[in-house]
Design a protein around this motif. Structure first.
Motif, short mmCIF file in Angstrom:
data_model
loop_
_atom_site.label_atom_id
_atom_site.label_comp_id
_atom_site.label_asym_id
_atom_site.label_seq_id
_atom_site.Cartn_x
_atom_site.Cartn_y
_atom_site.Cartn_z
N ALA A 1 0.83 -1.20 0.00
CA ALA A 1 0.00 0.00 0.00
C ALA A 1 0.86 1.25 0.00
N LYS A 2 1.99 1.20 0.77
CA LYS A 2 2.87 2.36 0.84
C LYS A 2 3.47 2.66 -0.53
N VAL A 3 3.98 1.58 -1.19
CA VAL A 3 4.63 1.76 -2.48
C VAL A 3 3.63 2.29 -3.50
N SER A 4 2.43 1.70 -3.52
CA SER A 4 1.47 2.15 -4.53
C SER A 4 1.05 3.59 -4.26
N GLU A 5 0.98 3.96 -2.97
CA GLU A 5 0.63 5.34 -2.68
C GLU A 5 1.70 6.31 -3.19
N ILE A 6 2.96 5.90 -3.02
CA ILE A 6 4.06 6.75 -3.49
C ILE A 6 3.99 6.89 -5.01
N ILE A 7 3.73 5.76 -5.71
CA ILE A 7 3.69 5.83 -7.17
C ILE A 7 2.54 6.72 -7.63
N ILE A 8 1.40 6.60 -6.95
CA ILE A 8 0.26 7.44 -7.34
C ILE A 8 0.59 8.92 -7.14
N THR A 9 1.24 9.22 -5.98
CA THR A 9 1.62 10.62 -5.74
C THR A 9 2.59 11.11 -6.81
N MET A 10 3.53 10.24 -7.20
CA MET A 10 4.50 10.63 -8.22
C MET A 10 3.80 10.94 -9.54
N ALA A 11 2.85 10.07 -9.90
CA ALA A 11 2.21 10.22 -11.20
C ALA A 11 1.23 11.38 -11.23
N SER A 12 0.86 11.90 -10.04
CA SER A 12 -0.13 12.97 -10.02
C SER A 12 0.47 14.31 -10.41
N ARG A 13 1.79 14.39 -10.48
CA ARG A 13 2.44 15.62 -10.93
C ARG A 13 2.82 15.45 -12.40
N PRO A 14 2.66 16.49 -13.23
CA PRO A 14 2.96 16.34 -14.66
C PRO A 14 4.37 15.81 -14.91
N SER A 15 5.37 16.41 -14.22
CA SER A 15 6.74 15.99 -14.50
C SER A 15 6.95 14.54 -14.09
N GLY A 16 6.35 14.17 -12.95
CA GLY A 16 6.48 12.80 -12.49
C GLY A 16 5.80 11.84 -13.46
N PHE A 17 4.66 12.26 -13.97
CA PHE A 17 3.92 11.40 -14.89
C PHE A 17 4.74 11.17 -16.16
N ILE A 18 5.29 12.25 -16.70
CA ILE A 18 6.09 12.13 -17.92
C ILE A 18 7.30 11.22 -17.66
N GLY A 19 8.01 11.48 -16.56
CA GLY A 19 9.20 10.70 -16.24
C GLY A 19 8.87 9.22 -16.10
N LEU A 20 7.83 8.94 -15.31
CA LEU A 20 7.44 7.54 -15.10
C LEU A 20 7.07 6.88 -16.42
N SER A 21 6.31 7.61 -17.27
CA SER A 21 5.87 7.03 -18.55
C SER A 21 7.09 6.67 -19.40
N ILE A 22 8.04 7.61 -19.48
CA ILE A 22 9.22 7.35 -20.30
C ILE A 22 9.98 6.13 -19.77
N LEU A 23 10.14 6.11 -18.44
CA LEU A 23 10.91 5.01 -17.83
C LEU A 23 10.21 3.68 -18.08
N ILE A 24 8.91 3.65 -17.83
CA ILE A 24 8.17 2.40 -18.01
C ILE A 24 8.21 1.97 -19.48
N PHE A 25 8.09 2.95 -20.38
CA PHE A 25 8.15 2.65 -21.81
C PHE A 25 9.48 1.95 -22.13
N HIS A 26 10.59 2.51 -21.62
CA HIS A 26 11.90 1.94 -21.90
C HIS A 26 12.04 0.55 -21.31
N VAL A 27 11.54 0.39 -20.10
CA VAL A 27 11.68 -0.93 -19.44
C VAL A 27 10.89 -1.97 -20.22
N ILE A 28 9.65 -1.60 -20.61
CA ILE A 28 8.83 -2.55 -21.38
C ILE A 28 9.52 -2.87 -22.70
N LEU A 29 10.04 -1.84 -23.33
CA LEU A 29 10.71 -2.02 -24.61
C LEU A 29 11.89 -2.98 -24.47
N ALA A 30 12.62 -2.82 -23.37
CA ALA A 30 13.78 -3.69 -23.16
C ALA A 30 13.35 -5.14 -23.07
#
Lengths: 297, 675
Positions: A16-45
């Motif tokens: 619950a703690k980790v998911s709360e942190i991720i949600i908080t991160m994604a709620s900011r535009p910069s965090g959302f963009i960063g997370l999206s790029i990172l996840i995109f790269h990881v999936i691509l790999a």
């Protein structure tokens, strides 16, 4: 005694703690963009070997330096290999090696820093002077030395990168420990007679964990750049394995007339670094390390 | 005198919670500050008193915003003003004196330069005039030799002197209104009394209005003409200070006054149950309903309005003030403390000395002691089982240092610490075995710092249980529940984090953790000084109860003589790391006293406008104990001459078993002090 719901906060599970942190991160535009790029790269790999349209090492002299087209999206390089295929595969090695490299950096840098911070005195002095001495050696020269002596295998690169990027974490972890060490709960644990190990594990780590994790995330992006520089110099991944650093190095002479073979790996590398940086920033803010976003009262 | 200079009208300040609810910190505050008047704003932490004071100079903290109402100064609303216009008012018309002057002064600029800066900003004086004005200002705040002080850096001054400099800077702009936010809270008792006396003088001398914010009713009583009592963001009582302190017609003030320990009364004051509601948790009814002894059914659902009573010139927010009016002379009743002192000696300090000086290399090699004037010297105390002994003194008197040495956290330089008559306790923590460590436990001043913020209450209390007794699983849980029950906290606190607890609750958890080790001796380092008065009384009562149940011995360190009077059986007064006076608590508080004890007793502030502090000695701060002679020679007003400077005074025993270390014969001391 009543506490209202805004102050109420029961002990949560780690998930619950980790998911709360991720949600908080994604709620900011910069965090959302960063997370999206990172996840995109990881999936691509993970999926790139299965979705790559061509064989990454198939040389075809008839297709040398083709401009981007419907068939070869990012064009072809000087050996007639498909740049798109090589670009989507090019991040895999770098991502894996630097990920494990930063884990090692985090582990040894963090633990040594905490230990020095706690023990203090002469041990601290000696260890920190050694760390300083290593900090003063240009890392790329030292890396080149290690790589030329021991080879460029993953087993050499991961610990070598982990070592060089962990030095900075020692300082951060030590400083974070100093903040905590003066607090009475550490004095109290000492007075009770807890061992150093128990004090580090129970009292210090929970309080410095966040700062060290954020520092580790930043180190990851630096290490990625460092690793790509090594490849660029020819000491990282050996050909024909696709790698961004290597691709940039190979194609840099052709930049004036075959820009596509350079731009694709550059975009790949810089977007990943930006992604990790933005994520690390958002992570820091979500953990409340960034002071400016602290809630009032 | 009747001209209103600051008018607060229906002011509400609050913030938006994460869920978007509007949460009020101040609720509909209306009050006026008249010219030349000193108004004290008193309340527990979190009552909104500082927010109100800041709003009076047009400042709202980051994250908060004005919801409604205005703060009018010279009939312009400060809260709507532009920053540029505010700059003209702040410093010139309204000045602020912060709580911690040491942090408010720039450390790398000389005092004179900093005051000059304030003068440049807030006055139209020319350069030569300013220079004269600086010494004039420093003179006014009674700093000795202003010319030399002006050339010093802030760290070269003592806390009291820094506070005086802050006052001088605030006066630089000749303001009409002076806001003081807890100006004496961090200071020693004697310094506090001196600074308050200075503020009183300045108020009279310059005719400046003052708003004095404090949690300390004792300090407020000394300076204010009028008192505003705040509770959870509301004014609950407002009126002339004498009326409020002598006839508190609001149940909260009544309870507050009853929970303050007094010098004249031995025994523990009654505590007020519960704690102030957190902002945002207010219900429909009276916000004090939960803790009120006089509450009725209607208080639950209707919130009382501030009602003006003409005969007392007082406004009160209570339905029941009439019934309080009849018996509102504060008849303080105290819970007598039972002495459980046994004859058996449990801890013996003999000839203990402690030095902070680092040994020089040469001295280390030659194995000789380098520092012949250690921070703490000649400490001889016998502590009996079940006794509460208090170490009293100002900051720098070495009381906490002695505690640390007993706990093994600080090496002694000489002397022996003996437990249970025959066991020597090593001064090195590593050489003590686990049982030696278990028998002595510590409780710290600030529970925010002594509890790991990332541990739940359960984990915190489990630590000593696991370490000393190896408890696990169900047994561990049962023990934790028992301990929580002993400190009057429910089982559901187990899963809470310290940040979810109030100050008093946190301190209870710290107490539970100390008792978890089943110790024989508990060292209490200023355990109540970070707490609000109403909570302080509750914690003191709890400690006393636990002591009676477990037969524990307390070594209680405090600078607050009234608290010490309430809880201790025996008192040891320290100055500069040397003992001045040791004796049963009731005798230490009576004459004859050591001249230093006399100074301390005189400086105690009581929440009574009729009891003024007696300022016997100057509030000089000495950095080092004198090389020879009496430790108090530098400040003593009864100094005899060379004998005090050269010879360490002998212990003199009074009839009641009180030992005083002074050259002056007891009879003479007594005669002088009673006059």
């Amino acid at each position: 005694m009543k506490l209202d719901n805004i102050y109420q906060e029961e002990k949560k599970s780690n998930f619950a703690k980790v998911s709360e942190i991720i949600i908080t991160m994604a709620s900011r535009p910069s965090g959302f963009i960063g997370l999206s790029i990172l996840i995109f790269h990881v999936i691509l790999a993970f999926i790139s070997p299965y979705v790559a349209p061509y064989d990454f090492k198939a040389i075809n002299p008839t297709l040398m330096l083709q401009a981007p087209s419907a068939e070869y999206w990012f064009g072809t390089d000087d050996l007639g290999r498909d740049v798109f295929t090589r670009t989507i595969l090019g991040g895999r090695t770098a991502l894996t090696i630097t990920f494990f490299g930063s884990l090692i950096a985090l582990l040894w840098g963090g633990l040594l820093g905490i230990f020095c911070g706690l023990v203090g005195g002469k041990t601290d002095d000696i260890v920190m002077r050694i760390v300083d001495a290593f900090l003063s050696i240009p890392w790329i020269l030292a890396m080149l030395l290690i790589v030329s002596l021991l080879g460029t295998s993953t087993e050499v690169l991961i610990p070598a990168l982990g070592f060089f990027y962990g030095k900075g974490i020692v300082r951060v972890a030590r400083a974070a420990t100093h903040d905590v060490i003066a607090k009475d709960f550490i004095v109290s644990a000492r007075a009770r007679g807890h061992s150093n190990f128990s004090i580090i594990w129970n009292e210090i780590i929970p309080n410095v964990r966040d700062a060290i994790l954020v520092e580790g995330a930043m180190r990851w992006s630096w290490m990625l750049l460092g690793f790509s520089s090594l490849s660029f110099l020819g000491f990282g991944v050996s050909p024909p394995t696709p790698d961004w650093g290597l691709m940039i190095s190979n194609a840099r002479g052709l930049m004036s007339f075959a820009y596509w073979s350079v731009i694709a790996p550059i975009v790949g590398l810089s977007s990943l670094i930006i992604g990790i940086n933005l994520t690390a920033d958002a992570f820091a803010k979500a953990l409340g390390i960034d002071r400016s976003t602290k809630a009032p009262v | 005198m009747n001209e209103i200079i600051q008018k607060v009208n229906n002011l509400s300040i609050g913030f938006k919670s994460k869920k978007g609810e509007e949460i009020l910190i101040l609720r509909n505050i209306s009050t006026n500050i008249k010219k030349g008047e000193t108004v004290g704003i008193v309340g527990e932490s979190g009552s909104g008193k500082s927010t109100l004071a800041l709003a009076m100079m047009g400042y709202v903290k980051h994250g908060l915003y004005t919801i409604g109402g205005e703060c009018e100064f010279n009939s312009s609303n400060l809260l709507k003003m532009k920053n540029r216009d505010l700059e003209k008012i702040r410093g010139r018309k309204i000045a602020m004196i912060p709580q911690n002057a040491g942090q408010a002064l720039t450390p790398n600029l000389k005092i004179g330069y900093q005051i000059d800066e304030a003068l440049q900003l807030h006055s139209d004086l020319k350069e030569e005039e300013r220079e004269k004005k600086i010494s004039e200002l420093l003179n006014k705040v009674r700093l000795p030799s202003p010319e030399t002080i002006a050339l010093r850096y802030p760290h070269e001054l003592s806390g009291g002197q820094q506070q005086r400099v802050a006052v001088a800077m605030a006066l630089a702009g000749t303001p009409d209104l002076l806001l003081l936010d807890e100006p004496t809270t961090g200071l020693d008792v004697t310094t506090q009394a001196h600074v308050l006396e200075l503020l009183n003088f300045i108020a009279k001398d310059t005719g400046t209005s003052m708003v004095y914010v404090s949690h300390d009713l004792g300090a407020i009583a000394q300076v204010s003409d009028r008192i505003i009592v705040m509770y959870s963001g509301e004014i609950v009582l407002e009126g002339p200070s004498r009326e409020i302190l002598k006839k508190p017609i609001h149940p909260y003030t009544y309870g507050l006054l009853k929970s303050i320990p007094k010098l004249s009364l031995a025994g523990l004051p009654q505590s007020m149950p519960g704690s102030q509601p957190q902002p945002g948790t207010m219900h429909r009814g009276c916000s004090f309903f939960d803790r009120c002894d006089f509450s009725e059914e209607k208080c639950k659902n209707n919130s009382p309005q501030l009602e003006y009573l003409e005969e007392l010139n007082t406004s009160v927010r209570c339905f029941n003030h009439k019934s309080l009016m009849n018996d509102s002379q504060v008849n303080q009743t105290v819970n007598e403390i039972k002495t459980s002192t046994q004859d058996k000696e449990i801890l013996n300090l003999s000839e203990v000395s402690i030095s902070y000086a680092k040994q020089k290399l040469l001295d280390q090699v030659l194995n000789r002691i380098s520092d012949d004037n250690p921070t703490v010297k000649d400490i001889n105390i016998n502590i009996k089982k079940g006794e509460t002994i208090a170490l009293v003194g100002e900051s720098g008197s070495g009381k906490s240092t002695i505690l640390k040495s007993i706990a093994g956290l600080l090496r002694t330089k000489g002397g022996i610490i003996k437990f249970d008559q025959n066991r020597n306790l090593s001064s090195d923590l590593k050489e003590r075995d686990p049982n030696d460590l278990r028998i002595i436990q510590l409780i710290f001043q600030n529970p925010d710092e002594s509890l790991n913020p990332n541990h739940t209450v359960e984990e915190i209390i489990a630590q000593p249980l696991k370490l000393y007794f190896g408890l696990k699983g169900e047994e561990l849980k049962k023990n934790i529940t028992d301990l929580l029950q002993k400190v009057r906290l429910g089982e559901f606190y187990m899963s809470r984090y310290p940040r979810q607890l109030s100050g008093g609750e946190k301190q209870r958890v710290a107490v539970a953790r100390a008792f978890a080790a089943k110790p024989d001796i508990i060292l209490c380092d200023e355990v109540t000084s970070a707490l609000d008065v109403s909570v302080q009384a509750a914690v003191l009562n709890l400690l006393q109860q636990l002591k009676e149940d477990f037969g524990t011995t307390y070594i209680f360190v405090s600078h607050d003589l009234a608290v010490v009077r309430a809880i201790s059986d025996r008192v040891a007064v320290l100055y500069q790391g040397r003992l001045c006076e040791v004796g049963p608590s009731k005798d230490v508080y009576q004459f004859p006293s050591h001249p230093y004890t006399e100074v301390l007793l005189g400086a105690v502030l009581e929440p009574d406008p009729d009891i003024k502090p007696k300022l016997v000695a100057e509030d000089i701060v000495e950095e080092k104990p004198p090389q020879k002679g009496c430790s108090f020679q530098g400040r003593c007003s009864r100094i005899l001459g060379d004998i005090c400077k050269n010879e360490v005074p002998p212990w003199q025993l009074t009839n009641s078993g009180n030992s005083i270390r002074c050259h002056i014969p007891l009879k003479e001391l007594q005669k002088d002090q009673i006059n």
